[in-house]
Motif scaffolding. Structure first.
Motif, PDB file in Angstrom:
ATOM      1  N   PRO A  54      -5.396  23.169  -1.534  1.00 19.42           N
ATOM      2  CA  PRO A  54      -6.836  22.867  -1.623  1.00 19.42           C
ATOM      3  C   PRO A  54      -7.217  21.973  -2.794  1.00 19.42           C
ATOM      4  CG  PRO A  54      -6.496  25.180  -1.088  1.00 19.42           C
ATOM      5  CD  PRO A  54      -5.139  24.623  -1.380  1.00 19.42           C
ATOM      6  N   ALA A  55      -6.623  22.200  -3.955  1.00 22.26           N
ATOM      7  CA  ALA A  55      -7.011  21.434  -5.141  1.00 22.26           C
ATOM      8  C   ALA A  55      -6.622  19.966  -5.035  1.00 22.26           C
ATOM      9  CB  ALA A  55      -6.382  22.052  -6.395  1.00 22.26           C
ATOM     10  N   GLU A  56      -5.561  19.679  -4.266  1.00 20.91           N
ATOM     11  CA  GLU A  56      -5.054  18.309  -4.185  1.00 20.91           C
ATOM     12  C   GLU A  56      -5.551  17.542  -2.961  1.00 20.91           C
ATOM     13  OE1 GLU A  56      -3.059  16.501  -6.323  1.00 20.91           O
ATOM     14  OE2 GLU A  56      -3.637  18.120  -7.667  1.00 20.91           O
ATOM     15  N   LEU A  57      -6.231  18.218  -2.048  1.00 20.54           N
ATOM     16  CA  LEU A  57      -6.671  17.527  -0.837  1.00 20.54           C
ATOM     17  C   LEU A  57      -7.618  16.359  -1.117  1.00 20.54           C
ATOM     18  CD1 LEU A  57      -7.067  20.448   1.706  1.00 20.54           C
ATOM     19  CD2 LEU A  57      -5.393  18.596   1.777  1.00 20.54           C
ATOM     20  N   PRO A  58      -8.569  16.482  -2.070  1.00 22.62           N
ATOM     21  CA  PRO A  58      -9.415  15.312  -2.363  1.00 22.62           C
ATOM     22  C   PRO A  58      -8.605  14.094  -2.813  1.00 22.62           C
ATOM     23  CG  PRO A  58     -10.418  17.300  -3.251  1.00 22.62           C
ATOM     24  CD  PRO A  58      -9.037  17.682  -2.802  1.00 22.62           C
ATOM     25  N   ALA A  59      -7.545  14.328  -3.571  1.00 20.38           N
ATOM     26  CA  ALA A  59      -6.701  13.209  -4.002  1.00 20.38           C
ATOM     27  C   ALA A  59      -5.991  12.593  -2.802  1.00 20.38           C
ATOM     28  CB  ALA A  59      -5.686  13.689  -5.036  1.00 20.38           C
ATOM     29  N   MET A  60      -5.606  13.428  -1.830  1.00 18.23           N
ATOM     30  CA  MET A  60      -4.984  12.896  -0.620  1.00 18.23           C
ATOM     31  C   MET A  60      -5.991  12.099   0.202  1.00 18.23           C
ATOM     32  SD  MET A  60      -1.795  13.328  -0.359  1.00 18.23           S
ATOM     33  CE  MET A  60      -0.542  14.193  -1.318  1.00 18.23           C
ATOM     34  N   ASP A  61      -7.244  12.547   0.220  1.00 23.55           N
ATOM     35  CA  ASP A  61      -8.295  11.768   0.870  1.00 23.55           C
ATOM     36  C   ASP A  61      -8.383  10.369   0.262  1.00 23.55           C
ATOM     37  OD1 ASP A  61      -9.361  13.277   2.946  1.00 23.55           O
ATOM     38  OD2 ASP A  61     -10.719  14.372   1.640  1.00 23.55           O
ATOM     39  N   GLU A  62      -8.273  10.299  -1.059  1.00 22.83           N
ATOM     40  CA  GLU A  62      -8.330   9.002  -1.736  1.00 22.83           C
ATOM     41  C   GLU A  62      -7.140   8.131  -1.349  1.00 22.83           C
ATOM     42  OE1 GLU A  62      -8.707   9.678  -5.895  1.00 22.83           O
ATOM     43  OE2 GLU A  62     -10.629  10.753  -5.728  1.00 22.83           O
ATOM     44  N   GLU A  63      -5.975   8.747  -1.212  1.00 20.44           N
ATOM     45  CA  GLU A  63      -4.792   7.994  -0.770  1.00 20.44           C
ATOM     46  C   GLU A  63      -5.019   7.411   0.624  1.00 20.44           C
ATOM     47  OE1 GLU A  63      -1.911   7.382  -2.277  1.00 20.44           O
ATOM     48  OE2 GLU A  63      -1.919   8.705  -4.020  1.00 20.44           O
ATOM     49  N   LEU A  64      -5.604   8.204   1.506  1.00 18.31           N
ATOM     50  CA  LEU A  64      -5.894   7.720   2.857  1.00 18.31           C
ATOM     51  C   LEU A  64      -6.880   6.558   2.826  1.00 18.31           C
ATOM     52  CD1 LEU A  64      -6.234  11.142   4.703  1.00 18.31           C
ATOM     53  CD2 LEU A  64      -4.394   9.488   5.013  1.00 18.31           C
ATOM     54  N   ALA A  65      -7.902   6.691   1.987  1.00 20.30           N
ATOM     55  CA  ALA A  65      -8.892   5.623   1.889  1.00 20.30           C
ATOM     56  C   ALA A  65      -8.274   4.327   1.371  1.00 20.30           C
ATOM     57  CB  ALA A  65     -10.039   6.066   0.984  1.00 20.30           C
TER      58      ALA A  65
ATOM     59  N   ALA B 159       0.809  -1.227   0.000  1.00 16.62           N
ATOM     60  CA  ALA B 159       0.000   0.000   0.000  1.00 16.62           C
ATOM     61  C   ALA B 159       0.836   1.269   0.000  1.00 16.62           C
ATOM     62  CB  ALA B 159      -0.937  -0.001   1.205  1.00 16.62           C
ATOM     63  N   VAL B 160       1.967   1.270   0.742  1.00 17.41           N
ATOM     64  CA  VAL B 160       2.710   2.529   0.904  1.00 17.41           C
ATOM     65  C   VAL B 160       4.208   2.366   0.665  1.00 17.41           C
ATOM     66  CG1 VAL B 160       0.996   3.355   2.548  1.00 17.41           C
ATOM     67  CG2 VAL B 160       3.057   2.256   3.420  1.00 17.41           C
TER      68      VAL B 160
END
Length: 514
Positions: free
Chosen positions: A433-444, A385-386
């Protein structure tokens, strides 16, 4: 939300609400009663307040009362997480427990929720237009009793201040990995020390007395024998039951410790962590360890080997001599070649050198969950995963080994729900701000990868705000029996759910929409 094999959460921003302040612990305190009928009517109707109402509040409190149009409003509301701004309809910078009582009474009368902030590490997304924010940074009282081995601190005190004061008389409080965090909020969430936890338990276990303002505007002194159910609920129930303005707790006598970190190349993580996972369970309770898989920025403030590097940071601390610590950590040193080694004898004030958490505010999203084991299969899933071939962009993915005194009930019980949990994981990603949703996906993705080993228990301070928004998720976090007891206490002390900007424990028979 705790990840499960069937469905993982969409993780996000920081932990919960309730920070830290002074008052007169053990002494007489004033009482500011709220008209119950006014409170009920306001809660039901969402009664607006007028300019005169705000003027009256300003006259009642000694600290600043600010609205969005005021010049000092933004600075007063600022948070550690730049991705998690707050926009309350009014913010009150309290200077005393009496100020808090006036602010809480105002909120109840006008149908507002109450949120609390000190250092700003623990703020939820819903601190908005129907919320009054109380900031406790001015509550800076700090007393150390060398004979009794106790500290009494206000809700504005941060750990680096408490550590410095205690160190002068040879005492050590159970501080966390980040000395810039507020003492009170950390403690109400349990308080997990990477240095003293395995030997002495949670910070909440050391509390003797609290001063708290409850939803009815009453300033209460709470101990194991004075309002014992509220005492139990506050410690682990975070900010659900009132605004804690002052707290008294015991410290321990520790001359220093041996500790710091070993940074290995990220490409070597599988080999090093195979040693770590079998070595960590053999450590005595006087030793603690965790690891973090890190993708660090190109920052001149970092040591040269870490700038822009992909590394495995293994943390270690030992409450003993350097020689004993060196002997304990020897198997890990033999597992690889560190690119940086900071292990050394240290004073307790240098607890921050173990994890080296970020100090300055930054925009981030996060997730945290318990793990029931860290087996060979768990490690394999983690590396997939990481690891070096994963393409993961998260800045830090960590796993902490718990156990020892963290598993044992204290002499005076509290609501901390994570006893018996062997490991806890925490991860965060930093972006604009623009990349935070992508980081949320990484966390998920990370949470989903480790979901087969996830445990419903968690360290309360590690729960990100939108990971326990539903009542079922909060019930799962605490367990059915503990949650039921907490809900009963909530009904007794906050029946209209004024303190709901948190991982909310709903009062028994709470009104719909509260």
């Amino acid at each position: 939300m705790v990840p499960t094999p069937e469905a993982s959460p969409r993780p996000a921003h920081p932990c919960a609400v309730q920070s830290e302040s002074p008052g007169c612990v053990g002494g007489p305190t004033p009482t500011i009663e709220m008209d119950a009928m006014s409170q009920n009517a306001a809660a039901a109707a969402g009664a607006p307040f007028t300019a005169d109402d705000v003027t009256n509040l300003r006259m009642a409190v000694a600290g600043p009362v600010l609205e969005p149009s005021d010049a000092a409003y933004a600075a007063e509301c600022a948070t550690y997480n730049l991705a998690q701004p707050t926009s309350p309809v009014v913010v009150v910078g309290v200077t005393s427990a009496a100020d808090v009582a006036h602010a809480v009474t105002f909120a109840g009368r006008h149908g507002l929720a109450v949120a609390v902030k000190n250092a700003g590490h623990q703020v939820v997304p819903s601190v908005g237009a129907d919320t009054l924010l109380i900031t406790t940074t001015r509550l800076t009282g700090l007393e150390v009793d060398e004979i009794a081995r106790t500290l009494v601190v206000g809700a504005g005190v941060r750990w680096h201040e408490a550590l410095a004061a205690a160190d002068k008389v040879g005492l050590a409080p159970l501080a966390g990995s980040a000395p810039g965090v507020g003492v009170v909020g950390y403690t109400l969430g349990g308080g997990l020390s990477p240095l003293l936890g395995r030997a002495y338990g949670y910070a909440a276990d050391r509390v003797r007395r609290m001063e708290v303002v409850t939803a009815d505007g009453v300033i209460r002194t709470v101990t194991p024998t004075e309002e014992p159910e509220l005492f139990w609920a506050l410690l682990g129930g975070k900010g659900n039951f009132g605004v804690v303005t002052r707290i008294e707790f015991t410290a321990v006598e520790i001359p220093g410790f041996y500790g710091g970190g070993l940074w290995f190349r990220g490409e070597d993580m599988a080999e090093v962590l195979e040693v770590w996972r079998t070595w960590a369970p053999t450590l005595p309770e006087a030793a603690s360890t965790s690891f973090a898989v890190q993708r660090l920025p190109q920052d001149d403030a970092l040591p040269e080997p870490l700038r822009g590097a992909f590394v495995l940071h293994v943390r270690f601390s030992h409450l003993g001599t350097a020689a004993a610590g060196e002997a304990l950590v020897a198997p890990l040193r033999a597992a690889g070649t560190p690119v940086l080694d900071s292990l050394a004898p240290r004073p307790v004030q240098e607890i921050g050198a173990v994890h080296v958490d970020p100090v300055d505010p930054l925009p981030y999203v996060e997730t945290g969950f318990g793990l029931r084991e860290f087996s060979a299969e768990t490690l394999e899933a983690l590396v997939d995963a990481v690891g070096p071939e994963s393409g993961c962009r998260l800045v830090t993915v960590e796993v902490r080994a718990l156990g020892g005194a963290l598993d044992r009930e204290p002499a005076t019980a509290n609501a901390v729900p994570s006893r018996g949990l062997p490991f806890v994981s925490f991860a965060f990603g930093v972006a604009g701000p623009a990349e935070l949703p992508a980081m949320d996906e990484e966390l998920a993705k990370y949470a989903a990868a480790l979901a087969p080993w996830a445990d419903p228990r968690n360290v309360v301070n590690f729960v990100a705000p939108d990971e326990a928004t539903a009542e079922a998720d909060v019930r799962r976090l605490y367990g059915t029996e503990r949650y039921g007891r907490l809900a009963a206490a909530k009904r007794a002390y906050d029946p209209h759910n004024v303190f709901r900007r948190n991982h909310n424990i709903r009062p028994v028979s709470a009104p719909t929409g509260a």
